[in-house]
Design an enzyme around this catalytic site. Structure first.
Site, PDB file in Angstrom:
ATOM      1  N   SER A 192       7.758   1.774 -26.457  1.00  0.00           N
ATOM      2  CA  SER A 192       9.168   2.044 -26.151  1.00  0.00           C
ATOM      3  C   SER A 192      10.049   1.862 -27.386  1.00  0.00           C
ATOM      4  CB  SER A 192       9.604   1.139 -24.998  1.00  0.00           C
ATOM      5  OG  SER A 192      10.834   1.562 -24.482  1.00  0.00           O
ATOM      6  N   GLU A 248      34.031   5.722  25.679  1.00  0.00           N
ATOM      7  CA  GLU A 248      34.317   4.273  25.659  1.00  0.00           C
ATOM      8  C   GLU A 248      34.818   3.713  26.983  1.00  0.00           C
ATOM      9  OE1 GLU A 248      36.969   3.678  22.350  1.00  0.00           O
ATOM     10  OE2 GLU A 248      35.494   4.386  20.897  1.00  0.00           O
ATOM     11  N   GLU A 287      29.058   9.153  15.590  1.00  0.00           N
ATOM     12  CA  GLU A 287      30.128   8.725  14.667  1.00  0.00           C
ATOM     13  C   GLU A 287      29.571   7.739  13.651  1.00  0.00           C
ATOM     14  OE1 GLU A 287      33.574   7.396  16.880  1.00  0.00           O
ATOM     15  OE2 GLU A 287      33.210   8.862  18.466  1.00  0.00           O
TER      16      GLU A 287
HETATM   17  C1  XIL Z   1      39.427   7.470  15.117  1.00  0.00           C
HETATM   18  C2  XIL Z   1      39.950   8.404  14.049  1.00  0.00           C
HETATM   19  O1  XIL Z   1      38.999   8.543  13.058  1.00  0.00           O
HETATM   20  C3  XIL Z   1      41.232   7.862  13.492  1.00  0.00           C
HETATM   21  O2  XIL Z   1      41.800   8.792  12.586  1.00  0.00           O
HETATM   22  C4  XIL Z   1      42.204   7.571  14.609  1.00  0.00           C
HETATM   23  O3  XIL Z   1      43.354   6.958  14.092  1.00  0.00           O
HETATM   24  C5  XIL Z   1      41.589   6.665  15.628  1.00  0.00           C
HETATM   25  O4  XIL Z   1      40.374   7.215  16.088  1.00  0.00           O
HETATM   26  N1  XIL Z   1      35.676   6.017  18.207  1.00  0.00           N
HETATM   27  C6  XIL Z   1      35.972   7.315  18.483  1.00  0.00           C
HETATM   28  C7  XIL Z   1      36.772   8.115  17.516  1.00  0.00           C
HETATM   29  O5  XIL Z   1      35.479   7.856  19.461  1.00  0.00           O
HETATM   30  O6  XIL Z   1      37.537   9.088  18.135  1.00  0.00           O
HETATM   31  C8  XIL Z   1      37.639   7.231  16.678  1.00  0.00           C
HETATM   32  O7  XIL Z   1      38.298   8.047  15.716  1.00  0.00           O
HETATM   33  C9  XIL Z   1      36.826   6.154  16.056  1.00  0.00           C
HETATM   34  C10 XIL Z   1      36.205   5.271  17.098  1.00  0.00           C
END
Ligand code: XIL
EC number: 3.2.1.8
Length: 728
Positions: free
Chosen positions: A631, A163, A282
């Site tokens: 039916s 990010e 994700e």
């Molecule tokens: C999230 C986790 O799922 C949560 O438990 C935590 O509180 C915050 O981060 N992008 C990412 C992940 O790269 O690491 C993030 O994960 C979600 C968004």
């Protein structure tokens, strides 16, 4: 014996509609191969895990069955594993790694450098003063080397930088009190200290420590036009400068409305220009309109999810995976962010995953898994024509020569439009708004030939399609569409033959305290004097199914046309067909065991038959009466003929169960038994029953309708076949 009848009835009714088959009967959507196996020729399938997921045997079983890639949800993030200089929390991080080692699952290492959940101590010295970037790099290098060396044996890919790029929608920003054009980079502490050099450094440190791992730049909102280009430009620039970036991670925190396939493909194709590895790192699909990887979002409402929302989610998963499969040359992994809705970082009420809060597989899982590689490549032939059942002047719905149906609905402010018609196992066809604000969509594949009821679900409300006529089904007037069948001539109007007519007969029914209606088919020539005499006719009482009424056989069943054609072709001697309302619609599913057809028996035998035999030129006695039904009308037929064998001499069950010889007990009470169903229903049951009946000395005939299910083409064919053996 009573028990046997009940079980038979239950089975008959359970097959009334595929959706109804699921009522009260839990469906195990995880039955079948694991996702990882279904996708073995495409990409690995991953899941982000927390501590609970690898501690509970039931959850472990899901992970082992479905996934061949694991990401630690939080345990490996710098702020978690390395919260202070010299302080390492390897406990949970190691247990996840060991779980994977023990189970032969490879890992994605997430993540080595990120603005969030980061080891912020790296930016300051012991006194809290900012450090120079060289100090930061030293610390970052040490961090990356330590983590990578500890886990690289089990890791195949690293999210090296997470990010680092700015989001869309911020053309300007304030820097030192001045408004300046927004930087393509996120204004993180990393960036402020080092510029984009920190990205290059992180990748170099990772490569030093792991010469063979796949090094990924990972981000969210990659499908947004601006962010896509910013990521593209950054990665391209870095790669040209020799930075070892191997691939791009598209996080994929999407929702049930977004992204459009074109938008997703645009990003994949763009990234393909510069990398040959993309991971969907994700994936989750919120059931609201939010998306992205920011920690600012609503956690959904704590209320049961409306079924249409589930359908939209299933459809969106199906569309996204179809695109992923199409790009399997570059997509090497798809990872779900969390195991179940219960674990989801978005909160359980966003329902974003294919496993629910009780770790039960949702239909999404089945839809993602049971894809059809042939259908993936299939493009409908563009020879769509307006359906003959459309309202005057309406172009849509359309059907093509292969049986695909295409819909168009004008609902400019709607958020979602679903047509209930679609391929089996799916909740219908989800339409998409085109550039003119009009909703359009085509069924995923060819529909079964014949007649289909359908409706629209617009933002959860049920409506008819204004393009087409309405037909009584599902206890209401529904839209209908007709898919051309190879044998459609037997129920087509012919101009060169005489036609009978259908009369509406209204009569008072004492037993129900209501006026009742029957539609009566009278063959051509009915009532004419032949040699000074009027001919009398035998009568078939022909019943509809659940949710239908006395109009169903004459209209969508085309019973009159079928009779005209049979008579004109000399295949049958003319007879009357009475199509009455069978009192099926107050029946509630779940009370099937209590259904006796007693009320209809009274109406039929004590009220309707006397009216018919009084008003029309009928032949009387059981050998001139047949009872058949489709039916639930078949259930009525079976119950009534067994109880009152003295009334009817010919019996027909159309997708409505079977008779067993020991239920009838005497071959002399019935001259002919017909049993039929579609080959997508229970053909084995019909074939066995017909064979048993024949062996026991009954004149029985079966029909398995090719390529059809529990729908009207099956029953049109049944009527056509059965009619030829009645009253002989
Ligand atoms: C999230 C986790 O799922 C949560 O438990 C935590 O509180 C915050 O981060 N992008 C990412 C992940 O790269 O690491 C993030 O994960 C979600 C968004």
């Amino acid at each position: 014996m009573k028990k046997r009848i009940m079980t038979g009835l239950m089975l008959a009714c359970l097959s009334i509609l595929p959706t109804m088959a699921q009522w009260g009967r839990p469906v195990d959507y995880s039955a079948g191969p694991g996702l990882k196996d279904a996708y073995k020729d495409y990409f690995t399938i991953g899941v982000a895990v927390n501590k609970h997921n690898i501690s509970d045997p039931a959850q472990i079983a899901i992970i082992k069955k479905q996934f061949n890639s694991v990401t630690a949800e939080n345990a490996w993030k710098p702020g978690e594993i390395h919260p202070k200089e010299g302080v390492w929390n390897f406990g949970l991080a190691d247990s996840i790694a060991n779980f994977c080692r023990e189970n032969g699952i490879k890992m994605r290492g997430h993540c080595l450098c990120w603005h969030s959940q980061f080891a912020d101590w790296m930016f300051t010295d012991k006194k809290g003063k900012p450090v120079k970037k060289e100090v930061f790099y030293e610390r970052l290098r040490d961090h990356i080397h330590t983590v990578v060396n500890r886990y690289k044996d089990v890791v195949y890919a690293w999210d090296v930088v997470n990010e680092a790029m700015a989001d869309d929608g911020r053309p300007f920003e304030f820097v030192d009190g001045k408004m300046v054009p927004a930087s393509p980079y996120r204004q993180s502490r990393h960036f402020k200290l080092c510029g984009d050099e920190f990205i290059a450094k992180a990748f170099e440190f990772a490569r030093e420590a792991d010469p063979t791992g796949v090094l990924i730049y990972n981000d969210y909102s990659c499908v947004d036009n601006g962010k896509r280009e910013r990521i593209y430009n950054m990665v391209k620039k870095m790669k040209e400068a020799g930075v070892p970036i191997d691939g791009i991670g598209m996080q994929g925190h999407y929702n049930i409305y977004f992204p459009e396939e074109e938008q997703l493909e645009k990003a994949i194709n763009r990234f393909k220009e510069i990398v040959n590895t993309i991971h969907i790192t994700e994936l989750d699909l919120r059931t609201n309109t939010e998306s992205g990887g920011q920690l600012m979002f609503s956690r959904g409402e704590a209320k049961p999810q409306a079924p249409y929302i589930g359908t939209l989610q299933e459809d969106q998963y199906a569309r996204l995976f179809k695109i992923f499969r199409k790009h399997k040359d570059v997509i090497k992994n798809v990872t779900f962010w969390n195991l179940s809705d219960k674990d989801s970082w978005l909160g359980v009420n966003n329902h974003p995953l294919p496993f629910d809060e009780n770790f039960k597989a949702k239909r999404s899982l089945q839809i993602i898994r049971d894809f059809d590689p042939v259908a993936d490549k299939r493009v409908p032939k563009e020879d769509f024509v307006p359906n003959p059942m459309n309202q005057p002047g309406q172009e849509y719905p359309m059907v093509n020569s292969e049986g695909f149906a295409r819909f168009r609905v004008v609902a400019p402010d709607a958020k979602s439009v679903i047509v209930s018609l679609g391929l089996g196992g799916r909740g219908g066809t989800v339409l998409r708004k085109d550039k003119d604000g009009v909703w359009t969509g085509t069924t995923e594949g060819p529909m079964d030939p014949g007649f289909h009821y359908y409706h629209l679900t617009i933002d959860g409300g049920v409506f008819n399609d204004p393009g087409t006529h309405n037909y009584f089904g599902s206890c209401r007037w529904e839209s209908g569409i007709e898919i051309p069948a190879p044998d459609q001539d037997f129920y087509a109007w012919r101009k060169d033959i005489p036609h009978g007519n259908i009369q509406q007969v209204n009569f008072w029914s004492e037993s129900t305290g209501k006026m009742q209606t029957a539609n009566v088919y009278l063959p051509y020539g009915y009532g004419k004097l032949v040699k000074g005499k009027q001919e009398r006719y035998p009568v078939l009482y022909l019943q509809h199914g659940w949710g239908e009424n006395e109009t169903s056989w004459p209209v969508q069943g085309k019973a009159g046309i079928i009779m005209d054609n049979l008579i004109a072709d000399g295949k049958i001697k003319p007879f009357i067909v009475v199509m009455a309302y069978g009192l099926t619609n107050d029946f509630k599913f779940g009370t099937i065991g209590q259904f006796t057809a007693k009320e209809f028996e009274t109406l039929l035998i004590d009220e309707l038959i006397p009216v018919i035999e009084k008003q029309f030129l009928t032949k009387e006695g059981k050998w001139n009466r047949a009872l058949a039904g489709l039916s639930m009308g078949g259930m009525e037929t079976k119950l009534i003929t067994l109880r009152r064998p003295e009334v009817f001499g010919y019996w027909g069950l159309l997708s409505g169960g079977q008779y067993a010889p020991d239920e009838i007990k005497d071959p002399k009470v019935v001259k002919y038994i017909f049993e039929g169903c579609g080959d997508k229903e229970n053909p084995a049951g019909i074939n066995k029953s017909v064979a048993d009946l024949k062996a026991a000395g009954y004149n029985a005939e079966g029909l398995i309708s090719e390529g059809t299910a529990h729908e009207f083409l099956t029953w049109r064919r049944c009527l056509y076949q059965m009619a030829q053996s009645l009253f002989k």
